[in-house]
Design an enzyme around this catalytic site. Structure first.
Site, PDB file in Angstrom:
ATOM      1  CB  THR A 162      -4.675   5.350   8.979  1.00 48.01           C
ATOM      2  OG1 THR A 162      -3.288   5.112   8.784  1.00 48.01           O
ATOM      3  CG2 THR A 162      -5.134   6.360   7.946  1.00 48.01           C
ATOM      4  NE  ARG A 190       6.075   2.902   7.025  1.00 47.67           N
ATOM      5  CZ  ARG A 190       4.750   2.971   7.078  1.00 47.67           C
ATOM      6  NH1 ARG A 190       4.154   4.028   7.536  1.00 47.67           N
ATOM      7  NH2 ARG A 190       4.019   1.961   6.667  1.00 47.67           N
ATOM      8  CG  ASP A 193      -1.121   3.355   2.900  1.00 50.72           C
ATOM      9  OD1 ASP A 193      -0.545   3.107   3.987  1.00 50.72           O
ATOM     10  OD2 ASP A 193      -2.355   3.524   2.821  1.00 50.72           O
ATOM     11  CB  THR A 213      -6.607   2.049   7.480  1.00 50.73           C
ATOM     12  OG1 THR A 213      -5.820   1.843   8.646  1.00 50.73           O
ATOM     13  CG2 THR A 213      -7.834   1.147   7.537  1.00 50.73           C
ATOM     14  N   GLY A 214      -4.011   0.253   6.995  1.00 51.61           N
ATOM     15  CA  GLY A 214      -3.333  -1.043   7.061  1.00 51.61           C
ATOM     16  C   GLY A 214      -1.840  -0.832   6.894  1.00 51.61           C
ATOM     17  N   GLY A 216       1.228   0.012   5.268  1.00 50.95           N
ATOM     18  CA  GLY A 216       1.391   0.794   4.053  1.00 50.95           C
ATOM     19  C   GLY A 216       2.269   0.148   3.006  1.00 50.95           C
TER      20      GLY A 216
HETATM   21  N1  ASP Z   1      -1.422   2.862   6.379  1.00 52.32           N
HETATM   22  C1  ASP Z   1      -0.712   3.467   7.474  1.00 52.32           C
HETATM   23  C2  ASP Z   1       0.773   3.422   7.183  1.00 52.32           C
HETATM   24  O1  ASP Z   1       1.263   2.426   6.695  1.00 52.32           O
HETATM   25  C3  ASP Z   1      -0.976   2.814   8.784  1.00 52.32           C
HETATM   26  C4  ASP Z   1      -2.405   2.352   9.003  1.00 52.32           C
HETATM   27  O2  ASP Z   1      -3.281   2.663   8.249  1.00 52.32           O
HETATM   28  O3  ASP Z   1      -2.661   1.636   9.954  1.00 52.32           O
HETATM   29  O4  ASP Z   1       1.443   4.380   7.480  1.00 52.32           O
END
Ligand code: ASP
Length: 295
Positions: A162, A190, A193, A213-214, A216
């Site tokens: 992200t 889908r 977050d 980020t991560g 979601g």
């Molecule tokens: N948070 C983002 C999602 O879940 C992906 C990411 O931040 O790596 O869509």
């Protein structure tokens, strides 16, 4: 009106991959551009949008031109932006064919009474404002829904990414934003977050600004961005607030994430519970700082 030293932070995702030299250079350029906006006295919101625009444009991150494809082969993107003076926010989810979802999110905030637009309606809204179209290469995959679902269940890796930013302007207002192509092996439709206010982003001049980020799904379940802001409002430092909330994410639901956390007095933290996080900051002295890991 108080005059503060402006500051901007940006990230290009947290995960298992190391930041590349091209990504570091792009983050540094995006921070410099965002800081330039703050230095001339413009609002934090404009700096966040500009910084994210450059990251979306680069194709080097999972956002904008570089966005992941969902399991039907289509890129659908999510983005949100929020400012901390009036608590105004805008977001788009599952938008296709637009180069700068963060700009569409800002227009939702400024041109409508709504917070979130989705899918084809978000695209129609963006087209009304004649925003840059994003040329989509490759054709959608013609898989049956049963095969798509089976592929999703089989997938073990969940690569993701992200881009995001938080900023503090001269008037003491904070802003936060995020833009993403989501995670690997996502079902069509889908939503993560990033476009959900309070999960992927939050900004409030009474507490602070957060861009996440991560994966979601975990961030949504613990409403992480707002939780970190609530910890800031209780008087915790950005580092402590981020550490405590990320600890709950890992211990309760084995989630993975990274956070940019900025308080209105200019203190900040970059924290992640992944091996790497491409991120940096700049307050106008020296050069923008960009690293691939933060402790
Ligand atoms: N948070 C983002 C999602 O879940 C992906 C990411 O931040 O790596 O869509």
């Amino acid at each position: 009106m108080t005059s503060r030293r402006p500051l901007i932070l940006a990230h290009g995702g947290a995960g298992s991959r190391r930041v590349t030299p091209a990504q570091s250079a792009c983050l540094a350029d995006a921070l410099a551009a965002g800081y330039g906006i703050l230095a001339q006295g413009d609002p934090a919101l404009a700096a966040v949008e500009c910084t994210i625009n450059l990251l979306e444009q680069s194709g080097l991150f999972n956002a904008g031109r570089g966005a992941n494809r969902q399991l039907d082969g289509v890129q659908r993107m999510d983005a949100a932006i929020m400012e901390g003076a009036r608590l105004k926010a805008g977001a788009v989810a599952s938008i296709e064919g637009i180069a700068h979802p963060i700009t569409v999110a800002r227009l939702v905030m400024e041109e409508t009474d709504h917070v979130l637009l989705v899918g084809p309606f978000a695209r129609k809204f963006a087209r009304h404002f004649t925003l840059d179209q994003h040329r989509v290469t490759g054709k959608p995959r013609r898989l049956s829904y049963g095969r798509i679902l089976a592929k999703q269940k089989r997938s073990r890796t969940k690569r993701h990414g992200t881009v995001g930013a938080v900023a503090l302007d001269r008037s003491g207002t904070v802003a936060a934003g995020a833009s993403t192509g989501g995670i690997e092996s996502m079902l069509p439709g889908r939503v993560g977050d990033s476009p959900l206010i309070g999960s992927g982003v939050y900004a409030d001049n009474h507490s602070g600004a957060v861009s996440m980020t991560g994966i979601g799904e975990g961030i949504i379940r613990l409403v992480i961005a707002k939780s970190i802001c609530d910890h800031l409002a209780m008087g915790k430092s950005p580092a402590v607030a981020a550490r405590q909330v990320l600890r709950i994410l890992t211990s309760r639901i084995h989630g993975t994430a990274g956070a940019l956390v900025l308080s209105p007095d200019g203190r900040f933290a970059i924290r992640h519970v992944t091996p790497h996080m491409a991120a940096g900051w700049w307050n106008g002295t020296g050069q923008p700082i960009v690293q691939g890991e933060f402790s």
